[in-house]
Write a protein that holds these residues in place. Structure first.
Motif, PDB file in Angstrom:
ATOM      1  N   GLU A 139       0.823  -1.206   0.000  1.00  0.00           N
ATOM      2  CA  GLU A 139       0.000   0.000   0.000  1.00  0.00           C
ATOM      3  C   GLU A 139       0.861   1.262   0.000  1.00  0.00           C
ATOM      4  OE1 GLU A 139      -2.623  -0.214   3.294  1.00  0.00           O
ATOM      5  OE2 GLU A 139      -3.803  -1.895   2.502  1.00  0.00           O
ATOM      6  N   ARG A 140       1.954   1.259   0.759  1.00  0.00           N
ATOM      7  CA  ARG A 140       2.833   2.433   0.767  1.00  0.00           C
ATOM      8  C   ARG A 140       3.448   2.657  -0.608  1.00  0.00           C
ATOM      9  NH1 ARG A 140       4.486   0.652   6.054  1.00  0.00           N
ATOM     10  NH2 ARG A 140       6.421  -0.268   5.242  1.00  0.00           N
ATOM     11  N   LEU A 141       3.824   1.575  -1.296  1.00  0.00           N
ATOM     12  CA  LEU A 141       4.412   1.725  -2.627  1.00  0.00           C
ATOM     13  C   LEU A 141       3.374   2.229  -3.622  1.00  0.00           C
ATOM     14  CD1 LEU A 141       6.936   1.310  -4.388  1.00  0.00           C
ATOM     15  CD2 LEU A 141       6.128  -1.026  -4.829  1.00  0.00           C
ATOM     16  N   ALA A 142       2.146   1.739  -3.536  1.00  0.00           N
ATOM     17  CA  ALA A 142       1.096   2.187  -4.457  1.00  0.00           C
ATOM     18  C   ALA A 142       0.754   3.652  -4.246  1.00  0.00           C
ATOM     19  CB  ALA A 142      -0.157   1.326  -4.274  1.00  0.00           C
ATOM     20  N   ALA A 143       0.909   4.169  -3.026  1.00  0.00           N
ATOM     21  CA  ALA A 143       0.579   5.566  -2.717  1.00  0.00           C
ATOM     22  C   ALA A 143       1.734   6.514  -3.003  1.00  0.00           C
ATOM     23  CB  ALA A 143       0.168   5.677  -1.245  1.00  0.00           C
ATOM     24  N   LEU A 144       2.855   6.008  -3.543  1.00  0.00           N
ATOM     25  CA  LEU A 144       4.037   6.852  -3.763  1.00  0.00           C
ATOM     26  C   LEU A 144       3.759   8.058  -4.666  1.00  0.00           C
ATOM     27  CD1 LEU A 144       7.082   7.318  -3.374  1.00  0.00           C
ATOM     28  CD2 LEU A 144       7.492   5.769  -5.306  1.00  0.00           C
ATOM     29  N   PRO A 145       3.085   7.935  -5.834  1.00  0.00           N
ATOM     30  CA  PRO A 145       2.865   9.116  -6.672  1.00  0.00           C
ATOM     31  C   PRO A 145       2.134  10.244  -5.938  1.00  0.00           C
ATOM     32  CG  PRO A 145       2.382   7.125  -7.905  1.00  0.00           C
ATOM     33  CD  PRO A 145       2.560   6.714  -6.494  1.00  0.00           C
ATOM     34  N   ALA A 146       1.082   9.899  -5.200  1.00  0.00           N
ATOM     35  CA  ALA A 146       0.333  10.939  -4.490  1.00  0.00           C
ATOM     36  C   ALA A 146       1.208  11.616  -3.435  1.00  0.00           C
ATOM     37  CB  ALA A 146      -0.911  10.336  -3.848  1.00  0.00           C
ATOM     38  N   ARG A 147       2.059  10.857  -2.732  1.00  0.00           N
ATOM     39  CA  ARG A 147       2.916  11.454  -1.710  1.00  0.00           C
ATOM     40  C   ARG A 147       3.953  12.370  -2.341  1.00  0.00           C
ATOM     41  NH1 ARG A 147       2.049   6.359   0.927  1.00  0.00           N
ATOM     42  NH2 ARG A 147       1.142   6.700   3.013  1.00  0.00           N
ATOM     43  N   LEU A 148       4.479  11.993  -3.509  1.00  0.00           N
ATOM     44  CA  LEU A 148       5.468  12.842  -4.160  1.00  0.00           C
ATOM     45  C   LEU A 148       4.837  14.170  -4.600  1.00  0.00           C
ATOM     46  CD1 LEU A 148       7.414  10.240  -6.370  1.00  0.00           C
ATOM     47  CD2 LEU A 148       8.037  11.151  -4.116  1.00  0.00           C
ATOM     48  N   ARG A 149       3.640  14.113  -5.155  1.00  0.00           N
ATOM     49  CA  ARG A 149       2.987  15.359  -5.575  1.00  0.00           C
ATOM     50  C   ARG A 149       2.651  16.223  -4.360  1.00  0.00           C
ATOM     51  NH1 ARG A 149       0.317  11.602  -9.024  1.00  0.00           N
ATOM     52  NH2 ARG A 149      -1.530  11.632  -7.643  1.00  0.00           N
ATOM     53  N   ALA A 150       2.304  15.560  -3.262  1.00  0.00           N
ATOM     54  CA  ALA A 150       1.946  16.318  -2.062  1.00  0.00           C
ATOM     55  C   ALA A 150       3.155  17.013  -1.458  1.00  0.00           C
ATOM     56  CB  ALA A 150       1.300  15.394  -1.035  1.00  0.00           C
ATOM     57  N   VAL A 151       4.322  16.355  -1.437  1.00  0.00           N
ATOM     58  CA  VAL A 151       5.505  16.957  -0.825  1.00  0.00           C
ATOM     59  C   VAL A 151       6.103  18.020  -1.734  1.00  0.00           C
ATOM     60  CG1 VAL A 151       7.245  15.350  -1.682  1.00  0.00           C
ATOM     61  CG2 VAL A 151       7.523  16.365   0.580  1.00  0.00           C
ATOM     62  N   GLY A 152       5.858  17.941  -3.040  1.00  0.00           N
ATOM     63  CA  GLY A 152       6.261  19.002  -3.958  1.00  0.00           C
ATOM     64  C   GLY A 152       7.601  18.776  -4.607  1.00  0.00           C
ATOM     65  N   GLY A 153       8.644  18.479  -3.841  1.00  0.00           N
ATOM     66  CA  GLY A 153       9.980  18.364  -4.442  1.00  0.00           C
ATOM     67  C   GLY A 153      10.994  17.927  -3.410  1.00  0.00           C
ATOM     68  N   ALA A 154      12.288  17.985  -3.784  1.00  0.00           N
ATOM     69  CA  ALA A 154      13.350  17.558  -2.880  1.00  0.00           C
ATOM     70  C   ALA A 154      14.674  18.132  -3.338  1.00  0.00           C
ATOM     71  CB  ALA A 154      13.437  16.034  -2.843  1.00  0.00           C
ATOM     72  N   ALA A 155      15.556  18.393  -2.369  1.00  0.00           N
ATOM     73  CA  ALA A 155      16.959  18.648  -2.692  1.00  0.00           C
ATOM     74  C   ALA A 155      17.603  17.295  -3.024  1.00  0.00           C
ATOM     75  CB  ALA A 155      17.666  19.290  -1.513  1.00  0.00           C
ATOM     76  N   VAL A 156      18.459  17.281  -4.055  1.00  0.00           N
ATOM     77  CA  VAL A 156      18.989  16.007  -4.528  1.00  0.00           C
ATOM     78  C   VAL A 156      20.515  16.055  -4.644  1.00  0.00           C
ATOM     79  CG1 VAL A 156      16.883  15.399  -5.789  1.00  0.00           C
ATOM     80  CG2 VAL A 156      18.720  16.647  -6.959  1.00  0.00           C
ATOM     81  N   THR A 157      21.114  14.887  -4.439  1.00  0.00           N
ATOM     82  CA  THR A 157      22.542  14.678  -4.675  1.00  0.00           C
ATOM     83  C   THR A 157      22.682  13.394  -5.469  1.00  0.00           C
ATOM     84  OG1 THR A 157      23.128  15.748  -2.587  1.00  0.00           O
ATOM     85  CG2 THR A 157      24.809  14.374  -3.618  1.00  0.00           C
ATOM     86  N   ALA A 158      23.328  13.487  -6.617  1.00  0.00           N
ATOM     87  CA  ALA A 158      23.457  12.333  -7.504  1.00  0.00           C
ATOM     88  C   ALA A 158      24.892  11.819  -7.507  1.00  0.00           C
ATOM     89  CB  ALA A 158      23.039  12.705  -8.920  1.00  0.00           C
ATOM     90  N   THR A 159      25.044  10.512  -7.552  1.00  0.00           N
ATOM     91  CA  THR A 159      26.358   9.865  -7.685  1.00  0.00           C
ATOM     92  C   THR A 159      26.221   8.800  -8.757  1.00  0.00           C
ATOM     93  OG1 THR A 159      26.791  10.202  -5.331  1.00  0.00           O
ATOM     94  CG2 THR A 159      28.213   8.643  -6.496  1.00  0.00           C
ATOM     95  N   ALA A 160      27.010   8.939  -9.814  1.00  0.00           N
ATOM     96  CA  ALA A 160      26.881   8.037 -10.951  1.00  0.00           C
ATOM     97  C   ALA A 160      28.260   7.651 -11.475  1.00  0.00           C
ATOM     98  CB  ALA A 160      26.063   8.702 -12.056  1.00  0.00           C
ATOM     99  N   PRO A 161      28.812   6.506 -11.007  1.00  0.00           N
ATOM    100  CA  PRO A 161      30.078   6.011 -11.589  1.00  0.00           C
ATOM    101  C   PRO A 161      29.803   5.368 -12.939  1.00  0.00           C
ATOM    102  CG  PRO A 161      29.325   4.538  -9.858  1.00  0.00           C
ATOM    103  CD  PRO A 161      28.343   5.659  -9.908  1.00  0.00           C
ATOM    104  N   LEU A 162      30.012   6.139 -14.002  1.00  0.00           N
ATOM    105  CA  LEU A 162      29.640   5.688 -15.334  1.00  0.00           C
ATOM    106  C   LEU A 162      30.793   5.051 -16.091  1.00  0.00           C
ATOM    107  CD1 LEU A 162      27.380   8.662 -16.491  1.00  0.00           C
ATOM    108  CD2 LEU A 162      26.783   6.611 -15.183  1.00  0.00           C
ATOM    109  N   GLY A 163      31.998   5.112 -15.560  1.00  0.00           N
ATOM    110  CA  GLY A 163      33.153   4.529 -16.235  1.00  0.00           C
ATOM    111  C   GLY A 163      34.411   4.869 -15.467  1.00  0.00           C
ATOM    112  N   PRO A 164      35.550   4.281 -15.891  1.00  0.00           N
ATOM    113  CA  PRO A 164      36.807   4.520 -15.176  1.00  0.00           C
ATOM    114  C   PRO A 164      37.203   5.987 -15.100  1.00  0.00           C
ATOM    115  CG  PRO A 164      37.019   2.658 -16.679  1.00  0.00           C
ATOM    116  CD  PRO A 164      35.692   3.283 -16.952  1.00  0.00           C
ATOM    117  N   SER A 165      36.782   6.774 -16.068  1.00  0.00           N
ATOM    118  CA  SER A 165      37.144   8.189 -16.044  1.00  0.00           C
ATOM    119  C   SER A 165      35.920   9.084 -16.097  1.00  0.00           C
ATOM    120  CB  SER A 165      38.079   8.518 -17.226  1.00  0.00           C
ATOM    121  OG  SER A 165      37.441   8.224 -18.456  1.00  0.00           O
ATOM    122  N   ALA A 166      34.775   8.566 -15.685  1.00  0.00           N
ATOM    123  CA  ALA A 166      33.540   9.347 -15.807  1.00  0.00           C
ATOM    124  C   ALA A 166      32.629   9.096 -14.620  1.00  0.00           C
ATOM    125  CB  ALA A 166      32.827   9.024 -17.109  1.00  0.00           C
TER     126      ALA A 166
END
Length: 523
Positions: free
Chosen positions: A343-370
């Motif tokens: 039930e919590r997973l099914a309600a995820l879209p509504a909770r995301l719209r309700a909270v509005g947004g988020a500060a984000v930090t991304a980490t993506a090791p895409l290759g040996p030099s990237a």
């Protein structure tokens, strides 16, 4: 002189001539009783013993016996064997047959030793031999035995002398996962920690680490991990392939060209030292220290490029390993969702719209030099994300603006700000859009679309974890995505499995999006 009478009163020897024998070579005759053999008295005369002894030795030589030595003066004839009867012909045949058998056995042993000898072998001549059927079966079962045992400690030496690299750690054949501390005089820039799966190799360089490696920390550090090219790195990729390849789900086909070298022991465990190829290595002359239960304790050979390698396994050192987040994080016990979790997973879209947004930090090791790292904001209200993305090695910086199905970016100087400025620059707003390209684009696209549609398909709870001192459930959904949801159903991390086998992640701090974030657009 009259002859002495017998009991009947008749003279002894009456009616029969008596014989006279010479004695001592003199001419005195001594009468001998008829019908009775007299034992010749021994004499100390030097002439007669030599003559008798010579005759005896000649007679015994003719019968195949070793001639008896002359009796010492005063010797006992019962002890020196001078009066023993000669051996019969049956005894001679037995002795000759025994000598002939001994000659045949000696010749056979000599031929076998010559056939078994191999030039240049360090073992004593004649010890090496072909494997028995039971030894062939043990070599064939070696890799399945490793997989059944799940894990083992390892100590590895690659190369020799001042160019050698030394590695200490563990191999988990079930996951599979390799976790090593890299040291030694030849470690170079790879000195530090390494973790690897079949598809990815991550390193955490530490130039200040001690030259001699030690067991790595069971819970690995979370920062500064980067992808490494498996083809480089002082043989790290080859070592990874060798260790993981020592585990298999099926018994290997029996080999035909192995050799048994000798008996030995490793840490008190009796082993056979065998030379046999394995499917995991191109070296046909791998030397294996294998016990009676098909457990490998040591391996010596060469890597594909000819570099010598030695692997020692500690079968009792079997802790549970913790992969770093980029390799999926610590293992759990995956199971189906409970009703509340579903039930919590099914309600995820509504909770995301309700909270509005988020500060984000991304980490993506895409290759040996990237390895890309991004910082910015994500708005589920406007369905857009705005980040500064920095490439680790080059320091290259871009501003990236993402919307569902579209991405725009502009370059910034390497000394520009590490966080996005507001309002969004006009150059970025007017930049041509393109479809999502790399795995970071795909990650942002998945985060934005989550506010529209709930995940479809069967989801699995991978494990319980903690993030920023908050208990979360790690839930994996179809498409190679994992949501880290708190007990209230808010997400705090989204992970996406990249094509390279690593997990790229977006850490989320749900809340109000800063003013000046991009507004929806129809482009």
């Amino acid at each position: 002189m009259p002859l002495p009478a017998d009991d009947a009163g008749r003279p002894r020897g009456a009616g029969r001539p008596h014989r006279l024998t010479a004695r001592g070579g003199g001419d005195q005759a001594v009468p001998r009783e008829p019908g009775r053999r007299h034992r010749r008295a021994r004499t100390s005369s030097p002439a007669r013993p030599a003559t008798v002894a010579g005759r005896r030795r000649r007679a015994e030589a003719g019968l195949g016996r070793s001639p008896a030595l002359p009796a010492r003066p005063g010797g006992d004839p019962e002890l020196d064997g001078a009066d023993d009867p000669p051996d019969g012909p049956g005894h001679r045949r037995i002795m000759l047959a025994a000598l002939a058998g001994a000659a045949v056995i000696s010749a056979t042993a000599l031929v076998a030793a010559l056939l078994a000898w191999v030039p240049g072998r360090s073992e004593p001549a004649g010890t090496a031999r072909p494997l028995t059927p039971a030894e062939v079966d043990r070599v064939a079962a070696l890799r399945v035995t490793n997989l059944r045992d799940v894990r083992a400690g390892v100590r590895i030496t690659v190369g020799a002398g001042g160019a050698r690299t030394e590695l200490v750690g563990w191999i988990d054949w079930a996951r599979p996962l390799v976790y090593l501390d890299v040291g030694g005089p030849g470690a170079g820039a790879d000195r530090g920690l390494a973790q690897a799966t079949t598809s990815a190799l991550l390193v955490r360089p530490d130039p200040a680490a001690l030259p001699t490696p030690a067991r790595p920390p069971l819970v690995p550090p979370t920062d500064r991990w980067r992808m490494r090219d498996p083809a480089g790195g002082h043989g790290l990729g080859a070592v990874r392939d060798l260790l993981i390849g020592l585990g298999a789900t099926r018994v290997d086909p029996p080999g035909t060209d192995g050799r048994w070298l000798r008996h030995d022991s490793v840490d008190g465990v009796p082993v056979d030292v065998l030379q046999a190829p394995l499917p995991v290595s191109g070296d046909p002359r791998l030397t294996l220290w294998l016990d009676a239960d098909a457990r490998l304790h040591r391996l010596a050979g060469r890597l594909a490029d000819g570099t010598p390698v030695t692997v020692e396994l500690s079968r009792a050192d079997r802790p549970t390993l913790h992969p770093v987040d980029a390799l999926g994080g610590r293992p759990g016990q995956p199971r189906d969702l409970t009703d509340d979790e579903a039930e919590r997973l099914a309600a995820l879209p509504a909770r995301l719209r309700a909270v509005g947004g988020a500060a984000v930090t991304a980490t993506a090791p895409l290759g040996p030099s990237a390895t890309l790292r991004g910082t910015g904001t994500l708005s589920w209200t406007t369905s857009s994300a705005y980040l500064v993305v920095i490439e680790d090695d080059s320091g290259r910086r871009t501003l990236r603006w993402a919307r569902p199905g579209r991405v725009a970016e502009v370059h910034r100087s390497p000394d520009g700000p590490a966080t996005p400025r507001t309002p969004v620059p006009a150059a970025l707003l007017s930049a041509p859009a393109r479809p999502p390209g790399d795995d970071l684009d795909r990650l942002l696209d998945a985060a934005l679309r989550a506010a529209v549609h709930a995940p479809q398909g069967a989801a699995v709870r991978v494990r319980e974890d903690r993030l920023a001192d908050r208990a979360v459930d790690v839930v994996e959904v179809p498409g190679g995505r994992r949501w880290w949801l708190d007990r209230g159903g808010l997400p705090h991390r989204l992970e996406l499995r990249a094509g390279s086998g690593v997990w790229v992640r977006l850490d989320l701090a749900p809340g109000r999006v800063p003013a000046g974030s991009p507004a929806p657009t129809s482009r």
